[in-house]
Write a protein that holds these residues in place. Structure first.
Motif, PDB file in Angstrom:
ATOM      1  N   ASN A 245       0.838  -1.194   0.000  1.00 42.50           N
ATOM      2  CA  ASN A 245       0.000   0.000   0.000  1.00 42.50           C
ATOM      3  C   ASN A 245       0.873   1.245   0.000  1.00 42.50           C
ATOM      4  O   ASN A 245       1.975   1.257   0.555  1.00 42.50           O
ATOM      5  N   SER A 276      -7.103   6.196   2.938  1.00 43.86           N
ATOM      6  CA  SER A 276      -6.936   5.608   1.606  1.00 43.86           C
ATOM      7  C   SER A 276      -5.641   6.102   0.967  1.00 43.86           C
ATOM      8  O   SER A 276      -5.135   7.178   1.293  1.00 43.86           O
ATOM      9  N   ASN A 313      -5.712   1.646  -2.480  1.00 43.87           N
ATOM     10  CA  ASN A 313      -6.265   0.960  -1.307  1.00 43.87           C
ATOM     11  C   ASN A 313      -7.235   1.896  -0.601  1.00 43.87           C
ATOM     12  O   ASN A 313      -6.846   3.000  -0.180  1.00 43.87           O
ATOM     13  N   PRO A 315      -9.869   1.838   2.432  1.00 42.70           N
ATOM     14  CA  PRO A 315     -10.620   1.260   3.556  1.00 42.70           C
ATOM     15  C   PRO A 315     -11.833   2.123   3.892  1.00 42.70           C
ATOM     16  O   PRO A 315     -11.811   3.347   3.695  1.00 42.70           O
ATOM     17  N   THR A 316     -12.898   1.485   4.357  1.00 40.51           N
ATOM     18  CA  THR A 316     -14.081   2.222   4.777  1.00 40.51           C
ATOM     19  C   THR A 316     -14.418   1.850   6.219  1.00 40.51           C
ATOM     20  O   THR A 316     -13.935   0.854   6.750  1.00 40.51           O
ATOM     21  N   ILE A 321     -12.892  -3.139   2.914  1.00 41.33           N
ATOM     22  CA  ILE A 321     -11.716  -2.580   2.257  1.00 41.33           C
ATOM     23  C   ILE A 321     -11.809  -2.856   0.757  1.00 41.33           C
ATOM     24  O   ILE A 321     -11.986  -3.995   0.327  1.00 41.33           O
ATOM     25  N   THR A 323      -9.835  -2.535  -2.970  1.00 40.63           N
ATOM     26  CA  THR A 323      -8.502  -2.432  -3.564  1.00 40.63           C
ATOM     27  C   THR A 323      -8.607  -2.524  -5.083  1.00 40.63           C
ATOM     28  O   THR A 323      -9.295  -3.403  -5.610  1.00 40.63           O
ATOM     29  N   HIS A 367     -12.729  -6.712  -2.805  1.00 39.93           N
ATOM     30  CA  HIS A 367     -13.472  -6.172  -1.663  1.00 39.93           C
ATOM     31  C   HIS A 367     -13.385  -7.164  -0.519  1.00 39.93           C
ATOM     32  O   HIS A 367     -13.793  -8.325  -0.654  1.00 39.93           O
ATOM     33  N   TYR A 369     -14.519  -7.925   3.346  1.00 40.00           N
ATOM     34  CA  TYR A 369     -15.536  -7.519   4.318  1.00 40.00           C
ATOM     35  C   TYR A 369     -15.480  -8.446   5.526  1.00 40.00           C
ATOM     36  O   TYR A 369     -15.434  -9.671   5.384  1.00 40.00           O
TER      37      TYR A 369
END
Length: 794
Positions: A245, A276, A313, A315-316, A321, A323, A367, A369
Motif C-alpha cells: 500500500n 486511503s 487501497n 478502507p471504509t 476494504i 482495492t 473487496h 468484508y
C-alpha cells in the motif's frame, strides 16, 4: 556521454554531503493484525530494539501504532500481545526520505498443559501464508536489490534459493527441482495472472526482463512444492506476490535509472481522514534511451519496452476494504538483416527480417468484508490479457525484396471471479474455502510457408474462442498445541473445454521440536492444463486439404509431491535447512502415433518457444527427486551470507518408453552469497556495501545433432534415441556489486555498480546447426556484463 552522466551523479551526491552533520530521524507506523483472521489486534506493544532511548507504542482499537523519532539505518522491532506469540522484525531499513509502514501479523497461542516459548521472526523460516507447511520462502523487495546478480528482478533473485535454477543468463525462466518453467504459477494480489515478462515467447513463463517492479512489491511468498489447496492449475512452484500500500499520510516519490530502465514512482494519500492511498510506478527502457542518444550496444536494433504498476487501497468504516490494482507492459524489437551493419552482432538467421512484439496486462478489483472479527469474505474480480505478434520475412539475395515466410498474431485473455471465506473458529481451528470461475478468451492466427506443399500452412486459426475453468478449495488448519500445526485441504479443478477434471488432496504438518528446531512434512497432488495453444493447434491433412485439432481432448497433467524438511536455527540469526523430496509426474502428453522422445515435460525453456506437436496423448510420465541444503546468516552486525546446494535427478519417458534425462536435469546447483555493509559518517547517515555471489551448476542437457542428415535436410536433425543424453560443460559465474547510500533531511540517494560474470567465464548455452557453414556451432551465455544505477527518494 558516460562522462556527463557520471559528472551529474557526482554533483547530486555532492549536495548531499554539504552542510553540518545531523542525526536524521524517521517514523515507523503501521498496523498489527491476526495472521489468520486479518482482524486488528488491540493493545499490542511495539518496541524499538537496541535503541539508546526507549521508543515504543501500543496499538489502538484499529490495530494502528506509531513510533516517532526513529534514527535512520537498519532497525529491529519487537511486537508482543497477550495471547499471541512474540514477533521480532529485523533489518527494517529506515531512510530519511520515506516513512516505514508495516503490517505485522501475530499468531495466536494455543494454551495447553505443555508450554513452549516461541519467538517468530517474520523473514526467517515461514511464509506469509499461514497454511504453508513446507518448501516456502518469504522474501522482501529489499532482497532483490541486495543480492549481486539479481538486477532488481524477483525471478532472478529466487534462483539463489535451494532447488531453483535458470539455465539461461538472458532469460528469467524459473526451473524448480527439475520441473518445466511452465509449471510455475504467477499470482498477484490473490489472482492468477499471465506471464509477467517482456519479450516472452508464446505460452512461455519467462522472458528477458520482468514487468514486476520491486519498488511497489510488498512481502511475498515463493513456494517450491506441495503447496496448500488454495493454489491450483500448476505442478512446480508458486510465486504469490503482493503489492504494498502507498503512504496514506504524506506524498513520497522515487526516481531510478539502471539496467532495467528509467523509473518514476509516486505514492500518497487519497484521503488522509479515511486512510486511503495510492502507489504507481512507471518504467521506460534504458536501452532505447541510449539508442536515441546515439550510443551503440553492438546491434542496430534495441529492445523497446515500458511498463506500469499501481495499487489503490480504500478502507471504509463499515463497508470493508476496497482495492484496485494493476500491472501491464508492452515490448518490441526488430531484428532486421536487411538493415544490419557489418559491425553488428547476428541474432537472426542470415537473410531474414524478424519483428517481435508482445504485451501483457492484468488488473483487478477486490473487496474484503469482515462479517465478524474472526470471519471475513473477499471478492476479487479481474481481467488480464497477453498479446503475441511476430513476423518473419525472407530476403531475396538479388534485390532485397521480402517474402513473408511465417507470422503469428495471438491474444489470450482471462476474466476471473473469485470469492473466499476465512473463518478463524478459535486458536486451534481455521477454515478457509473459496471458488474461482475463469473465462478464457483465445484469438490466434499463426502460419508458416511450406516448401513441400508450396503454400501457407496454418498452425493456429482461432476466432474469439472461449472456454471455462472452474476451481474450488477447502482448507483446514488444526493446532492441537503450539508445537504442532496440521494443514489439510482439497482442491478441485474442471477445464470445461473438454470436461477434464481433478480432485487433489493436500496435507502438511509442522512440529516444533524445540524453540530453535522444527520438522515438517508435506504431500500434495497437483494438476495443470496444457498451454492453450496445444488445444487449438491445427493438424494439416494433405490428402483432404483440411485441418483437424487432434489435441482438443488432452487431459490435465498431474503429479504427486512428497517433501520432508528439517529446520534448525543453531545460533541467533543463523539457520540450517535440510529438505528432501520426491515428485512423480504422470498423465503427461506424448506423441500418440509415433515412437519418439517428445514429452510436454521438456517444454517451456527453449529460446524459440514451444514445440507445436499434433496427436498427443496423456501416457507419459516422469520423476524428480533430490536433496537440498541451506546454511544462512540473516543480516546482522553488518553482514549476511547465504549458501545453498541442491543435488537432484530429473527423468522422464516419452512414447518410445525409454527413460531419459529431462532437459532440466543439470544434476546439481550451488550458490554462495555474502555481503558486508559499512556505515560511514559521524552520525552513520551513509553506507558502503559490497555483495558477492558465486554459482556453480551442472551444464544444460542437449540432444545430439546428426550432422550428415542435417546437411541433407538443410536444417537441424536430432538423434531422437539419444534425447538429452549429452551434457554441456558445467556452469560457473562470479558476480560482484558495490553500493553507496546517503541520506539528507528529506531525501535519500543510492548509487551502485554491478558486474556479472566478472571473470568472463565462457559458459555454453547450447549447440545449434549452422546451415550456411554446414557445421555444428556453439552458442555461449553472457560474457562479462557490467552495469550501474542511481536511485533517489524524496
Amino acid at each position: 556521454m558516460y562522462k556527463h552522466i557520471i559528472l551529474l551523479l557526482l554533483v547530486l551526491f555532492s549536495f548531499s554531503e554539504n552542510g553540518i552533520a545531523q542525526i536524521y530521524k524517521q517514523t515507523i507506523r503501521g498496523k498489527v493484525i491476526d495472521i489468520d483472521s486479518k482482524s486488528p489486534v488491540f493493545g499490542a506493544n511495539i518496541i524499538l530494539l537496541n535503541s539508546d532511548t526507549l521508543i515504543g507504542s501500543t496499538t489502538d482499537v484499529d490495530g494502528k501504532f506509531r513510533l516517532e523519532n526513529v534514527p535512520i539505518g537498519r532497525r529491529s522491532v519487537k511486537v508482543t500481545s497477550i495471547g499471541y506469540e512474540e514477533t521480532i522484525l529485523n533489518n527494517i531499513i529506515i531512510t530519511s526520505a520515506k516513512e516505514m509502514i508495516l503490517t505485522v501479523e501475530l499468531r495466536e497461542k494455543v494454551y495447553s498443559s505443555e508450554v513452549i516459548e516461541i519467538v517468530a521472526e517474520r523473514d526467517k523460516t515461514k511464509a506469509n501464508n499461514d497454511l504453508v507447511s513446507v518448501s516456502a520462502r518469504n522474501f522482501q523487495a529489499e532482497e532483490t536489490n541486495r543480492y549481486a546478480g539479481s538486477r532488481g528482478d524477483p525471478s532472478k533473485m529466487v534462483s539463489n534459493y535451494a532447488g531453483v535454477s535458470s539455465g539461461n543468463d538472458a532469460q528469467n525462466n524459473i526451473i524448480v527441482r527439475g520441473n518445466s518453467p511452465l509449471g510455475v504459477l504467477w499470482r498477484l494480489e490473490g489472482v492468477d495472472i499471465p506471464n509477467p515478462n517482456h519479450f516472452s515467447t508464446q505460452g512461455a513463463s519467462g522472458g528477458p526482463i520482468s514487468m514486476l517492479n520491486n519498488n511497489v512489491l510488498g512481502n511475498s511468498d515463493f513456494l517450491t512444492g506441495a503447496f496448500p489447496s488454495e493454489y491450483g492449475n500448476k505442478t512446480a512452484a508458486v510465486f504469490d506476490l503482493k503489492l504494498r500500500n502507498g503512504n496514506n499520510e504524506k506524498r513520497e516519490f522515487t526516481g531510478q535509472v539502471g539496467v532495467n530502465g528509467i523509473e518514476l514512482g509516486a505514492e500518497g494519500p487519497i484521503s488522509k481522514k479515511k486512510g486511503s492511498s495510492y502507489i504507481v510506478n512507471y518504467r521506460y527502457s534504458t536501452l532505447e534511451v541510449f539508442n536515441r542518444l546515439g550510443i551503440s550496444f553492438g546491434v542496430s536494433a534495441s529492445p523497446q519496452y515500458q511498463d506500469v504498476s499501481y495499487k489503490f487501497n480504500i478502507p471504509t468504516e463499515k463497508a470493508g476494504i476496497f482495492t484496485f490494482w494493476g500491472i501491464g507492459g508492452i515490448s518490441s524489437i526488430s531484428l532486421l538483416d536487411s538493415k544490419q551493419k557489418s559491425s553488428d552482432w547476428s541474432f537472426t538467421t542470415k537473410g531474414e527480417d524478424l519483428v517481435f512484439k508482445t504485451s501483457m496486462g492484468a488488473t483487478g478489483l477486490s473487496h474484503t468484508y469482515f462479517f465478524k472479527s474472526n470471519v471475513s469474505g473477499k471478492l476479487s474480480l479481474s481481467a488480464s490479457a497477453s498479446d503475441f505478434d511476430v513476423t518473419i520475412d525472407s530476403l531475396s539475395p538479388v534485390d532485397v525484396s521480402k517474402f513473408r515466410i511465417a507470422g503469428n498474431n495471438s491474444t489470450e485473455g482471462n476474466l476471473i471471479a473469485n470469492y473466499t471465506v476465512t473463518d478463524k473458529i478459535n486458536a486451534s481451528h481455521l477454515i478457509k474455502v473459496g471458488a474461482t470461475y475463469q473465462t478464457l478468451f483465445f484469438d490466434a492466427h499463426s502460419f508458416a510457408y511450406s516448401t513441400l506443399y508450396g503454400k501457407y500452412i496454418k498452425e493456429l486459426d482461432v476466432n474469439k474462442s472461449t472456454a471455462g475453468l472452474f476451481q474450488s478449495f477447502v482448507a483446514w488448519q488444526f493446532r492441537p498445541t503450539d508445537k504442532l500445526t496440521i494443514n489439510s485441504g482439497i482442491h478441485y479443478q474442471n477445464f470445461l473445454l473438454n470436461k477434464t477434471w481433478a480432485l487433489e488432496p493436500r496435507l502438511g504438518m509442522r512440529y516444533q521440536l524445540s524453540p530453535k528446531q522444527n520438522f515438517s512434512i508435506g504431500y500434495g497432488m497437483h494438476s495443470q492444463m496444457q498451454p492453450t495453444i496445444y488445444y487449438f493447434y491445427e493438424n494439416y491433412i494433405p490428402a483432404t486439404d483440411n485441418y483437424y485439432r487432434s489435441n482438443r481432448n488432452l487431459d490435465l497433467s498431474k503429479s504427486h509431491h512428497l517433501i520432508l524438511n528439517y529446520d534448525y536455527n543453531f545460533a541467533n540469526g543463523f539457520r540450517f535447512k535440510l529438505e528432501t523430496y520426491y515428485q512423480y509426474l504422470y498423465n503427461i502428453p506424448v506423441q500418440q502415433y509415433s515412437s519418439s522422445s517428445f514429452s510436454m515435460i521438456n517444454e517451456g525453456n527453449a529460446l524459440e518457444g514451444l514445440t507445436l506437436v499434433d496427436s498427443l496423448t496423456n501416457k507419459g510420465d516422469g520423476k524428480n527427486y533430490g536433496v537440498e541444503f541451506t546454511v544462512e546468516k540473516f543480516f546482522s552486525k553488518h553482514y549476511y551470507f547465504l549458501t545453498t546446494a541442491s543435488v537432484y535427478q530429473s527423468k522422464y519417458k516419452g512414447s518410445n518408453n525409454l527413460e531419459n534425462h529431462t532437459s532440466y536435469d543439470g544434476g546439481y546447483v550451488c550458490n554462495a552469497l555474502v555481503g558486508y555493509e559499512l556505515e560511514l559518517g559521524k552520525n552513520k547517515i551513509k553506507s558502503l556495501s559490497l555483495d558477492l555471489k558465486y554459482t556453480q551448476a551442472g551444464g544444460n542437457r542437449y540432444t545430439p545433432i546428426d550432422l550428415e542428415k542435417s546437411n541433407i535436410a538443410g536444417m537441424a536433425v536430432y538423434i531422437d534415441s539419444e534425447a538429452f543424453s549429452k551434457k554441456l560443460k558445467d556452469y560457473s559465474r562470479f558476480d560482484i556489486k558495490l553500493s553507496y547510500k546517503t541520506n539528507r533531511k528529506r531525501t535519500s540517494q543510492s548509487l551502485f555498480f554491478s558486474c556479472e560474470n566478472i571473470f568472463a567465464t565462457k559458459n555454453i548455452l547450447r549447440q545449434s546447426y549452422n546451415r550456411d557453414t554446414k557445421s555444428i556451432q556453439t552458442e555461449y551465455q553472457f560474457g562479462i556484463f557490467p552495469y550501474g544505477g542511481y536511485r533517489i527518494e524524496f
